[in-house]
Each structure stands twice: as structure tokens, then as C-alpha cells.
Design a protein around this motif. Structure first.
Motif, mmCIF file in Angstrom:
data_model
loop_
_atom_site.group_PDB
_atom_site.id
_atom_site.type_symbol
_atom_site.label_atom_id
_atom_site.label_comp_id
_atom_site.label_asym_id
_atom_site.label_seq_id
_atom_site.Cartn_x
_atom_site.Cartn_y
_atom_site.Cartn_z
ATOM 1 N N ARG A 40 6.027 18.848 -5.694
ATOM 2 C CA ARG A 40 7.011 19.316 -4.723
ATOM 3 C C ARG A 40 8.182 18.338 -4.578
ATOM 4 O O ARG A 40 7.998 17.131 -4.465
ATOM 5 C CB ARG A 40 6.353 19.513 -3.358
ATOM 6 N N ARG A 100 -4.313 30.392 -5.803
ATOM 7 C CA ARG A 100 -3.627 29.845 -4.628
ATOM 8 C C ARG A 100 -2.157 29.560 -4.902
ATOM 9 O O ARG A 100 -1.370 29.417 -3.981
ATOM 10 C CB ARG A 100 -4.318 28.564 -4.167
ATOM 11 N N ASP A 101 -1.773 29.475 -6.172
ATOM 12 C CA ASP A 101 -0.375 29.293 -6.571
ATOM 13 C C ASP A 101 0.248 28.053 -5.931
ATOM 14 O O ASP A 101 1.409 28.058 -5.526
ATOM 15 C CB ASP A 101 0.448 30.540 -6.214
ATOM 16 N N ILE A 102 -0.530 26.982 -5.848
ATOM 17 C CA ILE A 102 0.016 25.723 -5.347
ATOM 18 C C ILE A 102 0.617 24.947 -6.511
ATOM 19 O O ILE A 102 0.504 25.359 -7.672
ATOM 20 C CB ILE A 102 -1.064 24.890 -4.633
ATOM 21 N N ARG A 103 1.294 23.834 -6.228
ATOM 22 C CA ARG A 103 1.921 23.046 -7.278
ATOM 23 C C ARG A 103 0.889 22.660 -8.341
ATOM 24 O O ARG A 103 -0.258 22.352 -8.032
ATOM 25 C CB ARG A 103 2.553 21.775 -6.711
#
Length: 685
Positions: free
Chosen positions: A454, A336-339
Motif C-alpha cells: 500500500r 480477500r483481494d488484499i495487497r
């Protein structure tokens, strides 16, 4: 045409009377705010403190500055504009000023320059009068209204004439910080100032075109048009250094805007104390956008797949989650390449959900509270710590820059072995605190921090002197306006860093705003024609793709280039500064950084008082000794430029040196004296 009052029926006398009435109305508006009693209005001390601050800000914004004209223009309309256009005003005549002023009945006496009804003051012409019959400009001396000038926009047969009052205001000498330009905004500048908040605007502006002022006035306009939105999300002005920020800090308060933060890029990324410096080659590599991929790989390097199943004990039951199922959860979060931090927070909940699925299959009926309890289970927390460990951004960057094997692993295929060797610390530090971090290192830590959590986004960001930023610095600024817009200001010809921007398309891509509109300002209003023409000789060598700047200045300006013997250079410079002090306005002595100590001694020996950039005030000494590396963005009425060749040779390469010289040459507003003992650079000779 300009006139002076001779009797009560004179138009100038009536305008002075309106000025007096407007000032009285402004004082009454301020008195009304000062008399507010809030002790019975607020529910608690927090609300009371917030409201009191808002009241204090409003009182400050309503200050009547004696030497700042309350209004600078007047519009006489052919027809009454609609009420929605006139801030509730009725009638055909509107005085245009820095802020709205109304009388006791609420009728406007001065209209804010940002209101829609004020726009024709800046854009109306005989070809497009915008329903205006007469535009009147006012002239002031020491805060007193002394002249007026009318322009009949209905006389379509007559030729457009330059306003003498407008020209006089543009050329007016200045001492101290930068002033606002609300009285002199030109049509092409006004289009940028009033551009909508929804899009990012990039302004490529030649010296003297007013790009900095345009950016600041755009902030003021957006705060007027979208005050509630920007009050929630915030605004920020980013400048190249503290001296520059001090120079511009009075512009927005003069327009009644007090809550706009100012910072440098170094301020934004101040995660560690900067005590070291990079070589130009190392700084270029660290500032390259490829470092973002190296950091992304390094941040994720700690994630490992489980090899043992997870057993969660709850009451008398034991719930077993096999390793392959946890691996699937981890793989899905990675994909998902989220933080990194957000994924780490989600992992225990995902594992807990897998446990709840088994509970339900066994006939239990767990709810969200049970899932939260399982997520906090010691076994789950231990598994998460092993599989997805916490990352300290500063420690991660320190390891990258001090561990050759770790860097090679994550820079493979991104940086060459030679580039990797260039950025490794000569003496690896043992801790984050003891490391001699550079400015470029701080930007890398900021990038790593954003990969973990973020960065908060603002509503609008103004970035000035943007041409000197590295790709990684653009990324640092861009993540502070991911959900907002930006105004980017710069001049490719004035890029003086080894990593200076090559094109705005490239820069805007790094910023995360590839669709931004690029506007070019080529018409100067401050730099004399002779000076800008002389400086433009350098353009073919430093920025051949740019259009040569022009100037609307009617004044010829004082301009001279003189060769003097080497042993007389310091004395000649002191004499030129003394001669410049005979004129009105500010004087800047600009020299290569290496020449500053010698010139400081020479000025002191001659009894000439001088300041450093950023120390100027309206009542301070008029002479400023300016290192060439700090001259960018500053303006002085008269400039004495010492030894151009020293300015050029003080930079790592000739092109950067010529760009630094271009900056120094274009700081003059009324006069420029160039003194040299060495031969001039070939492009100028």
C-alpha cells in the motif's frame, strides 16, 4: 476614498502609525523566538533537533518582508464579535493581514486572513454586511502605505461600487514568481478556499480565474484550521512541470507556510530512470484505466496451488499439513483481494496456525511465540516461496511489455491484440536498469508497486492542471490521498495531451473521489476582456460544453493581431518584444517549440536578454522565451505570440493544437500581440 497624509490627524497618518507599530510588534515576536534557550528542555539530541527545526521554521515564518504589506484591510464591526471568533481579540476594529501579529500584552494588532473574524472582508456586501459597518482597503507602493478606500456597508440605498484599490491590485504588473492573492480573494473564490478538509473539491476554472491561487490558498487555510492533523499526515502540491512549480513556489512561504512539499506526477512515480518516450497511441493505451486490471492479473500470476503436503519438524514431532488445506488458505487470501505483499506476509502465519491446531489436538499448549517460530520454520518459508513468490514491480512490468505471450495471457479480454502489439517494446531490455522506460511505464510500475504494498496516504493533496492527466496518472495521485482529501484544479478547454480529461466526473472516479464537489469559476480577474473574448472563439471547437469566460478587468488592455511577411516574422517578433519592454511588468514571448531556437538567435542578435520559464526572479530580466508546451499555468503582463498556426500544427491533431493555442492566448495580463505569416486557424480568422 484614496487620500494622502498631510498632518498627524489625517486617517492615513494614523494607519501608517499602526503599520509601524505592527512591524515593531512582529520584530518583537521574532526576537522572543530567537531568544529561546532549549538546552535544558529536551531529553535527547533527537528531540533537541526536532524542536530546533520547529523554532527555525517559526523564525522564518515571522520574517518582516519589507515589500509585502503586513496588512491590506480593516474591518469595523457594528458589535464586538465573540472571543472565539476573534482569536482572543476584543473590540470592534480588526486589521486583516497575511499573519497574526500581537503586542506585548498579547492583544492582536493584525488578524490572520484565515481567521473566522476575517471572513467578512471577503464576503460581506451591502445585501449581507455580516455585522460590518465599514470595510477599508489599503494601497501600497513599494511597501509603503500610500492610500486607503472605505466601503460603507450600512448604506443599503447606495449601489455596490467596484473598489478602485482592489482593481489596481488585481491589475498591478508583476515580475518574477507568482504572488499570493490574499488582498483580492473574491467571494466565490473564498468559498472554495474555506471549504472543509473532509471533502474533495474540483475547480473547473477558465483562464485568469485564479484557480491555481485558490488551490494554494486553500492549502494555507487548511494548515491554519487543521495544523496538528496535517502536520502528522502531510500536504503536497502537484504541478505539471518544474517550471510551473518554480513559478508558484513563493506563494505559500509568503503566507507563512514553509512545510508543504511540491512535486510533479513524474516525481511521485520515479521508481526507474525515464530515458525513453512512447508514441501517442502507446501512451494512451498505457495510460488507460484498463491497464490496472492487466497489472492486477499479472501480479497474482505467480501464485500457484501446492501439490505436495507440508511437513513441519519441531523437536521429535512431525506435523503434516495436507496440500488441500494449504490450497484453502491460499484461496481465502486471494478472495480477500488484499495487497499481494500483505497476503504473502499473512500466509506463513496461517500455515503456522494450522500446525498449532494439530499441536493442541495432540495435547500440547503452544502460545504465540510457538506460532511465530513455526512461521519462520525453513519448510514453511520454502512452501511460501513456492506458492506465493515475491514480486518485483519493475521486473513484472518489464516482462509485460517485452513478453508478448505473458502480456496476451493477462490482457486477454481487456486489450485488443492490436493494442497489445502497440505497447510491446520494440527491443526488449535484458534488465530493469537497461530498459528505456517512458513516463507512462513509470506510472505502470507505481500501480504494480501499490498492488504489492500500500502507498502511504497524505492528509491533503492539491493537483493543478489536472485536465492533462491520464486515468492511470489519476490513480497514482489518488492513492496518495486515499485517507485524505484533495483539491483538483484544471480547465477542460486547456487539455493538451492525447489522453486529456473528457469530464471531471470521469477524472474524479479514476482519482477515487467520485463524490467530490465540482465548482466552476468563469469570471476572470487578470486576462483583459478583449483577449479572453478573442481566445473564446476557440471554445466551440475545443470544449463546447463549457461556459464562455468573462473578465472584470476595466482596463481595455493592449491587443493586436498583425499579419507580416514570412521573411520579416522574426524581426517583427523582436520589435514587438522591444516595444513591450517599454511597459512595466513581465513579458512572455510564446512560440511553437520548433520555433524556439530561431527566436532565441534573433533575440540574442538584437541584444535582448531573455530567460527560460522557471528562471524568473523579482530582479531578473523581464523577457521570457516560452515554448508553447510549457506555457500552461504561467502569466505575463505582456505576451507576444508568434505564429499561431505553428502552435497548432506542432500537436498530433488539430483539436489538441487549438487547445494549446487557447492556452497561449490566455497567458496575457495587460497586453497581447499576435504576429503571423501563415493564415490564422479558421476558428480565429
Amino acid at each position: 476614498m484614496p487620500a494622502h497624509a498631510t498632518n498627524a490627524n489625517d486617517p492615513l497618518a494614523r494607519e501608517r502609525a499602526h503599520l509601524s507599530s505592527s512591524r515593531a510588534a512582529l520584530r518583537a515576536m521574532r526576537a522572543d523566538v530567537e531568544s529561546l534557550d532549549i538546552k535544558d528542555v529536551t531529553a535527547n539530541w533527537v528531540n533537541a533537533a526536532v524542536l530546533q527545526r520547529q523554532i527555525d521554521d517559526r523564525i522564518t515564518a515571522l520574517a518582516d518582508l519589507a515589500h509585502t504589506p503586513l496588512f491590506f484591510g480593516r474591518l469595523d464591526y457594528l458589535h464586538a464579535p465573540g472571543a472565539e471568533q476573534a482569536e482572543g481579540a476584543e473590540g470592534e476594529r480588526f486589521y486583516i493581514g497575511r499573519r497574526h501579529v500581537h503586542d506585548a500584552d498579547g492583544d492582536p494588532m493584525v488578524i490572520d486572513w484565515r481567521a473566522p473574524v476575517s471572513q467578512p472582508f471577503y464576503r460581506a456586501s451591502k445585501k449581507n454586511p455580516m455585522d460590518v459597518c465599514t470595510r477599508r482597503r489599503f494601497g501600497y507602493t513599494g511597501g509603503e502605505l500610500t492610500a486607503y478606500e472605505d466601503e460603507d456597508l450600512t448604506d443599503t440605498a447606495g449601489a455596490e461600487r467596484a473598489s478602485r484599490l482592489l482593481q489596481s491590485e488585481i491589475e498591478r504588473p508583476r515580475v518574477g514568481p507568482m504572488r499570493d492573492i490574499v488582498a483580492t480573494i473574491q467571494p466565490e473564490q473564498d468559498e472554495i478556499v474555506r471549504a472543509g478538509i473532509g471533502g474533495t473539491v474540483c475547480v473547473q476554472g477558465a483562464p485568469g480565474t485564479g484557480k491555481t491561487a485558490v488551490g494554494l490558498h486553500r492549502v494555507a487555510y487548511l494548515l491554519y484550521a487543521h495544523r496538528e492533523r496535517l502536520a502528522r499526515t502531510g500536504t503536497l502540491v502537484i504541478g505539471p512541470n518544474r517550471s510551473f512549480l518554480h513559478y508558484i513556489e513563493q506563494v505559500l512561504p509568503a503566507l507563512g507556510e514553509l512545510n508543504v512539499a511540491q512535486a510533479t506526477v513524474d516525481d511521485l512515480v520515479a521508481h526507474v530512470e525515464v530515458r525513453g518516450a512512447d508514441s501517442p497511441a502507446a501512451a494512451c493505451i498505457k495510460g488507460d484505466a484498463r491497464m490496472a486490471e492487466v497489472l492486477r492479473r499479472a501480479v497474482r500470476a505467480g501464485v500457484t496451488m501446492p501439490v505436495e503436503p507440508l511437513v513441519v519438524v519441531r523437536g521429535s514431532r512431525r506435523w503434516r499439513i495436507p496440500a488441500y488445506e494449504i490450497e484453502e488458505i491460499v484461496s481465502e487470501l486471494l478472495a480477500r483481494d488484499i495487497r499481494y505483499g500483505a497476503a504473502r506476509d499473512a500466509l506463513p502465519q496461517r500455515i503456522a496456525h494450522a500446525v498449532l491446531v494439530r499441536m493442541e489436538a495432540a495435547g500440547e499448549a503452544p502460545d504465540d511465540r510457538v506460532q511465530d517460530a513455526v512461521a519462520r520454520n525453513a519448510a514453511v518459508k520454502a512452501a511460501v516461496k513456492t506458492v506465493w513468490p515475491q514480486v518485483d514491480p519493475a521486473k513484472l512490468v518489464l516482462r509485460l511489455l517485452s513478453d508478448a505471450d505473458f502480456l496476451a495471457e493477462h490482457a486477454d479480454g481487456v486489450l485488443s491484440p492490436e493494442e497489445q502489439a502497440e505497447i510491446l517494446m520494440a527491443k526488449p531490455a535484458r534488465s530493469v536498469r537497461s530498459a528505456k522506460w517512458s513516463s507512462a511505464d513509470a506510472v505502470l510500475i507505481d500501480e504494480a508497486s501499490d498492488l504489492v504494498a500500500r502507498t502511504s496516504s497524505l492528509g491533503h493533496v492539491v493537483l493543478d492542471e489536472a485536465q492533462d492527466l491520464s486515468p492511470m496518472q489519476y490513480r497514482a495521485v489518488g492513492r496518495r490521498c486515499t485517507t485524505g482529501s484533495a483539491t483538483i484544479l484544471g480547465d477542460l478547454a486547456q487539455g493538451t495531451t492525447p489522453w486529456a480529461t473528457r469530464s471531471w466526473t470521469e477524472a474524479l472516479t479514476h482519482l477515487g473521489k467520485p463524490d467530490a464537489a465540482v465548482e466552476e469559476l468563469t469570471q476572470g480577474f487578470r486576462v483583459p476582456r478583449e483577449v479572453i473574448a478573442y481566445a473564446s472563439r476557440l471554445l466551440p471547437a475545443i470544449a463546447p460544453e463549457l461556459s464562455e469566460a468573462t473578465s472584470v478587468r476595466e482596463a481595455a488592455g493592449d491587443f493586436s493581431v498583425r499579419s507580416v511577411p514570412a521573411d520579416s516574422l522574426d524581426a517583427a517578433v523582436v520589435a514587438a518584444c522591444r516595444a513591450s519592454l517599454a511597459h512595466e511588468g513581465s513579458i512572455g514571448l510564446i512560440a511553437a517549440d520548433s520555433r524556439i531556437p530561431a527566436l532565441a538567435d534573433a533575440l540574442a542578435a538584437a541584444g535582448l536578454t531573455f530567460l527560460a520559464p522557471g528562471e524568473e526572479t523579482s530582479d531578473s530580466a523581464r523577457l521570457t522565451l516560452v515554448p508553447a508546451t510549457l506555457a500552461k499555468g504561467l502569466e505575463y503582463d505582456y505576451v507576444v505570440l508568434d505564429e499561431p498556426e505553428a502552435v497548432v500544427s506542432g500537436e498530433p491533431d488539430e483539436r489538441t493544437g487549438l487547445r494549446r493555442l487557447y492556452v497561449a492566448l490566455t497567458r496575457a495580463v495587460s497586453g497581447l500581440t499576435v504576429l503571423h505569416a501563415e493564415p490564422l486557424p479558421g476558428a480565429l480568422a
